[in-house]
Write an enzyme that holds these catalytic residues in place. Structure first.
Site, mmCIF file in Angstrom:
data_model
loop_
_atom_site.group_PDB
_atom_site.id
_atom_site.type_symbol
_atom_site.label_atom_id
_atom_site.label_comp_id
_atom_site.label_asym_id
_atom_site.label_seq_id
_atom_site.Cartn_x
_atom_site.Cartn_y
_atom_site.Cartn_z
ATOM 1 N N TRP A 82 80.960 29.318 52.514
ATOM 2 C CA TRP A 82 79.984 29.912 51.584
ATOM 3 C C TRP A 82 80.649 30.525 50.377
ATOM 4 C CZ3 TRP A 82 75.786 27.588 52.261
ATOM 5 C CH2 TRP A 82 75.417 27.184 53.530
ATOM 6 N N ASP B 121 77.519 38.644 49.259
ATOM 7 C CA ASP B 121 76.597 37.713 49.906
ATOM 8 C C ASP B 121 76.482 38.185 51.358
ATOM 9 O OD1 ASP B 121 75.286 35.706 51.232
ATOM 10 O OD2 ASP B 121 76.691 34.109 50.698
ATOM 11 N N LYS C 77 67.875 34.591 58.448
ATOM 12 C CA LYS C 77 68.643 34.938 59.652
ATOM 13 C C LYS C 77 68.058 36.215 60.284
ATOM 14 C CE LYS C 77 71.968 32.563 57.077
ATOM 15 N NZ LYS C 77 72.010 31.308 57.733
HETATM 16 N N1 PMP Z 1 75.535 32.317 52.268
HETATM 17 C C1 PMP Z 1 75.670 32.436 53.602
HETATM 18 C C2 PMP Z 1 76.621 33.443 54.150
HETATM 19 C C3 PMP Z 1 74.901 31.629 54.441
HETATM 20 O O1 PMP Z 1 75.031 31.720 55.767
HETATM 21 C C4 PMP Z 1 73.988 30.695 53.883
HETATM 22 C C5 PMP Z 1 73.102 29.820 54.729
HETATM 23 N N2 PMP Z 1 73.443 29.561 55.999
HETATM 24 C C6 PMP Z 1 73.903 30.605 52.493
HETATM 25 C C7 PMP Z 1 74.677 31.440 51.727
HETATM 26 C C8 PMP Z 1 72.979 29.621 51.837
HETATM 27 O O2 PMP Z 1 71.674 29.997 52.019
HETATM 28 P P1 PMP Z 1 70.442 29.095 51.515
HETATM 29 O O3 PMP Z 1 70.488 27.821 52.295
HETATM 30 O O4 PMP Z 1 69.262 29.940 51.830
HETATM 31 O O5 PMP Z 1 70.621 28.855 50.064
#
Ligand code: PMP
Length: 354
Positions: free
Chosen positions: A101, A167, A191
């Protein structure tokens, strides 16, 4: 029969929240109209929005210097929105690179300006780095509080010479929120907070004001702050669910109680992995995530056998992320303690051929 859902997100939600939502889809608070059908400008939804924001502020102890925003987009949206708002073409932002991420966030920052890697745990991403090297004048320092895919988590936020941007998609509201040094925290809701397609942003009002002004309205955090997240039709149902989740968290004893319960749940699984000959955890002990426990079997065959048995026993969502393989058990706030014991029993049974 409902399954035990170990999914990393969208993920299991509290039963009470789902039951309330079920009722509210038919009739919101006795209004004769369901939450999916109410105008976002009506007083009924106005009360939902107020309840959501007030609940978030209360449960997390968020002061008036911070804005609470609901953005109709996932966390990925903020990977680009943050640098677009706050990073000049000739400026540098520092990023802590702890997994998939943060890698995506760094990629987006590089489209806008310079991203300096303050620390990295590549290629294993098994730990949160302890030493950080900052650039001369970072505009902000970005980190991912919980790495959902590799299963690592910052115990405490990094200490940085610039405003922190976090994040917190996979651990927001799983423990008390320490906003010290933070200019902006964002999290996709799917989550610990609610459904997908909506994100929560907690940002200092003065930081938001410093952002660029020449972007389209919905690309500026300023617009969400100035218009109470209602520049356009928000994700009304998402906001309703978040309000219910936050009310549930408060009833459970708040974020401190969440942390105690989450630590206890994760400990059961990590203790088992540490003593097993067939299964082993991925993350180094000091960096272990309480939300996403990543582990492997001694052989691929053992993992596949476990997944087949899991399916038969009603345990779902245990396959690791497609980019890293292995196994992963996500134990968010709403995941029941009994479920962890069932997983441990399953792992033990498969290890011993039962
Ligand atoms: N950052 C983290 C730490 C995540 O776990 C996730 C999704 N699993 C995201 C960003 C991306 O999220 P989204 O699919 O809602 O854009």
């Amino acid at each position: 029969m409902r399954k035990l859902n170990f999914s990393s997100g969208p993920a299991t939600l509290p039963e009470q929240v789902l039951r309330h939502a079920q009722g509210a889809i038919w009739d919101l608070d006795g209004s004769g109209i369901g939450i999916l059908e109410h105008s976002h400008r009506g007083k009924e939804f106005g009360r939902v929005l107020e309840r959501a924001e007030a609940g978030i502020r209360e449960v997390a102890g968020i002061g008036d210097e911070y804005a609470v925003l609901f953005v109709t987009a996932g966390a990925t949206h903020h990977f680009s929105m943050v640098p677009e708002n706050f990073l000049g073409e000739r400026e540098t932002a520092d990023y802590c690179h702890t997994g998939v991420w943060s890698g995506k966030a760094i990629e987006e920052a590089r489209r806008v300006g310079t991203a300096h890697i303050a620390c990295t745990s590549a290629p294993s991403f098994a730990a949160v780095p302890s030493a950080l090297t900052f650039s001369a004048t970072p505009r902000y320092v970005h980190y991912t509080s919980n790495e959902t895919i590799y299963g690592t988590q910052w115990r405490t936020p990094p200490t940085a010479p610039a405003p922190l941007v976090c994040d917190a998609s996979s651990d927001l509201f799983s423990r008390p929120l320490d906003l010290t040094g933070h200019a902006l925290v964002y999290a996709g809701a799917q989550k610990n907070l609610g459904p997908s397609g909506i994100s929560l942003v907690i940002a200092r009002k003065d930081f938001i004001e410093n952002g660029r002004r020449d972007l389209p309205p919905l690309a500026q955090y300023r617009t969400y702050a100035a218009e109470h997240s209602m520049h356009n039709t928000p994700n009304t149902f998402g906001i309703y669910v978040i309000a219910e989740v936050v009310a549930w968290i408060r009833e459970q004893g708040g974020l401190a109680a969440m942390q105690v319960r989450n630590a206890r749940k994760a400990q059961v699984l990590y203790d088992f992995l540490d003593h097993s000959k067939a299964w082993s955890g991925h993350a180094e002990p000091a960096s272990r995530s309480l939300m996403n426990v990543t582990f492997r079997g001694a052989t691929k065959d053992l993992e596949e056998r476990m997944l087949a048995h899991a399916e038969a026993r009603g345990l779902s969502g245990l396959r690791g992320h497609r980019s890293v393989g292995g196994l992963r058990a996500s134990l968010y706030n709403a995941f029941p303690e009994d479920g962890v014991h069932e997983l441990v029993k399953l792992l033990d049974d498969v290890e011993h051929g039962r």
